[in-house]
Enzyme design. Sequence first.
Site, PDB file in Angstrom:
ATOM      1  N   LEU A  35      87.343 -19.878  25.580  1.00 49.97           N
ATOM      2  CA  LEU A  35      87.582 -20.829  26.661  1.00 49.97           C
ATOM      3  C   LEU A  35      87.293 -20.130  27.984  1.00 49.97           C
ATOM      4  O   LEU A  35      88.093 -19.336  28.478  1.00 49.97           O
ATOM      5  CB  LEU A  35      89.022 -21.345  26.618  1.00 49.97           C
ATOM      6  CG  LEU A  35      89.495 -21.956  25.290  1.00 49.97           C
ATOM      7  CD1 LEU A  35      90.904 -22.510  25.438  1.00 49.97           C
ATOM      8  CD2 LEU A  35      88.547 -23.045  24.819  1.00 49.97           C
ATOM      9  N   ASP A  36      86.134 -20.424  28.552  1.00 48.69           N
ATOM     10  CA  ASP A  36      85.667 -19.741  29.764  1.00 48.69           C
ATOM     11  C   ASP A  36      86.407 -20.249  31.001  1.00 48.69           C
ATOM     12  O   ASP A  36      86.579 -21.463  31.179  1.00 48.69           O
ATOM     13  CB  ASP A  36      84.162 -19.974  29.927  1.00 48.69           C
ATOM     14  CG  ASP A  36      83.625 -19.401  31.215  1.00 48.69           C
ATOM     15  OD1 ASP A  36      83.637 -18.162  31.354  1.00 48.69           O
ATOM     16  OD2 ASP A  36      83.223 -20.191  32.094  1.00 48.69           O
ATOM     17  N   ALA A  37      86.826 -19.317  31.856  1.00 48.17           N
ATOM     18  CA  ALA A  37      87.464 -19.655  33.140  1.00 48.17           C
ATOM     19  C   ALA A  37      88.578 -20.680  32.973  1.00 48.17           C
ATOM     20  O   ALA A  37      88.795 -21.536  33.817  1.00 48.17           O
ATOM     21  CB  ALA A  37      86.414 -20.166  34.130  1.00 48.17           C
ATOM     22  N   VAL A  38      89.313 -20.570  31.879  1.00 48.29           N
ATOM     23  CA  VAL A  38      90.231 -21.626  31.473  1.00 48.29           C
ATOM     24  C   VAL A  38      91.418 -21.776  32.423  1.00 48.29           C
ATOM     25  O   VAL A  38      91.987 -22.862  32.549  1.00 48.29           O
ATOM     26  CB  VAL A  38      90.711 -21.362  30.025  1.00 48.29           C
ATOM     27  CG1 VAL A  38      91.561 -20.111  29.949  1.00 48.29           C
ATOM     28  CG2 VAL A  38      91.457 -22.544  29.454  1.00 48.29           C
TER      29      VAL A  38
END
Length: 563
Positions: A227-230
């Site tokens: 989960l990128d830059a979550v």
Amino acid sequence: METITALLDKIYADTFPQAARERLLRHIAAARDATKLPRKAHWDEQDVVLITYADQFREADVPTLQSFSRFYQQHLQSTFPLVHLLPFFPYSSDDGFSVIDYHQVNPLCGDWPDVARLHQETRLMFDFVCNHMSAHSAWFKHYLALDPGWDDFFISMPPATDLSGVTRPRTSPLLTPFEMANGEMRFIWTTFSADQIDLNFGNPEVLIRMVEVLLDYLQKGADYVRLDAVGYMWKTPGTRCIHLEKTHLLVKLFRAIADTVAPGTVIITETNVPHKDNVSYFGDGHDEAQMVYQFSLPPLVLHAIHSGSGRALRQWAGALEPGKGGTTFFNFLASHDGIGLNPARGILSETEIVALVRDLALEGALVSYKNNPDGTTSPYEINVTYLDALNHQNDDDQTRLRRFLLAHAILLSFPGVPAIYVQSILGSRNDYEGVKAAGHNRAINRQKFDLKTIEAALADSSGLRHAIYTRLSQLIQLRTRQAAFHPDNPMTLYDSDNALLVLRRHEPQQTDSGLLCVFNLSGKTVETMLPEARLFQDVVTEKRVDGTQPLTLDAWQFVWLRS
């Protein structure tokens, strides 16, 4: 489905229309019934991850996934059983993290059958770029055109809105002006850049669309989902807009969906923030992320070797909470981004951080900054390859190799699943030409290679690339054969001379077994007594070590001792 329904209630209360809720649940149920690819039930000491771009290696007129697959099978498969493919979707900027279409493979890389063929050779991690998408995407074009049903997909704010308290990882404007189809000017929330438009998860239709993306990845076999830059997903003006309760609830929702559709899938959160905030994404140990990036490790290992002192690293590591089987750390030193400094704040003093930044900048590293709420700026990350970060420009290759292997031996010894960036296993130096061509600092550590050129460099036994690739591959393979390095096994830190880091990785239910790991962080020879007076064998060199006698370690030497 009860957990999913309960989380929807907590996030949206009565703002999620019943028909939309039923549609979402049908999508999830259909994906559960259609998903057949099995996942590994748990992690173990054999799990080591390669982080790479799908277009890392190039040949004329060949999809890059096919080139990567051949390189992987020949040079990497025996070392890395799991590959993190950085975003391989059509994109407009940020080397893939400004996604135009979540459901398509970038034609340069190939197609979904190419991904499936690679998946037959290795387990895969996919990026779920869930906070934002490209300004060139069809979704944003629908929004700008004022097409029905798309009005609330993104977040617009009057430019006079007080957003000074919002946590920023960049110095670019938070609100970016865009002209709508009717001539109206709207100021749109853009956390990272004007080409990366933040999604509005307050709109249930956005959630449904993004869950469809997650379901697509699960059905296509993603073993890990990153989960990128979550941390930035939910926005509430008047707050810091990071790590909000509803952001955590969304992560719990994604976890519940993955558990329902594809049990064994690992959800991993990418939050480049101080350690306390980072580990909050473990939730209660069973309901949120199974893994979090161990962002404090890269700057602390770098500081330890630069200063020749393990004081800060030892104090921080000694306070790490064990995962107890349900969670673990995703350990790394280098990645496609720079070396984040926020995760070191509160562990290193600001004076130590500024000194480290200054010293590395003098040696050719680049520095990126962030805006602070008081209007000042602070160094946010150091942009450099980890090989060059550890060394001085006038060092000889043997010194570079020793420091580099020492740093990675520390990485491989810590509790968690280790990950190695492709530029590290290839022994890459700073790519200044890449920075000039791309126009941004992070390109210094994102070099792409002609396949034949890099294979020739790795085959040159006189070169630094060959030495690093060979020695680091051997060390990783040795690590996977040590049961003590199972991610769930506990770690004990021992008091020692500051030039040393001494730790034991225990085997289950055997407090005096496992591996005793000793690292000389300094450039001088150090003599020390081991914490246990017994006979050992160094599993790296296979030499005998008498624990009743002083152990002498050369500069930047390490040992993994088994009794």
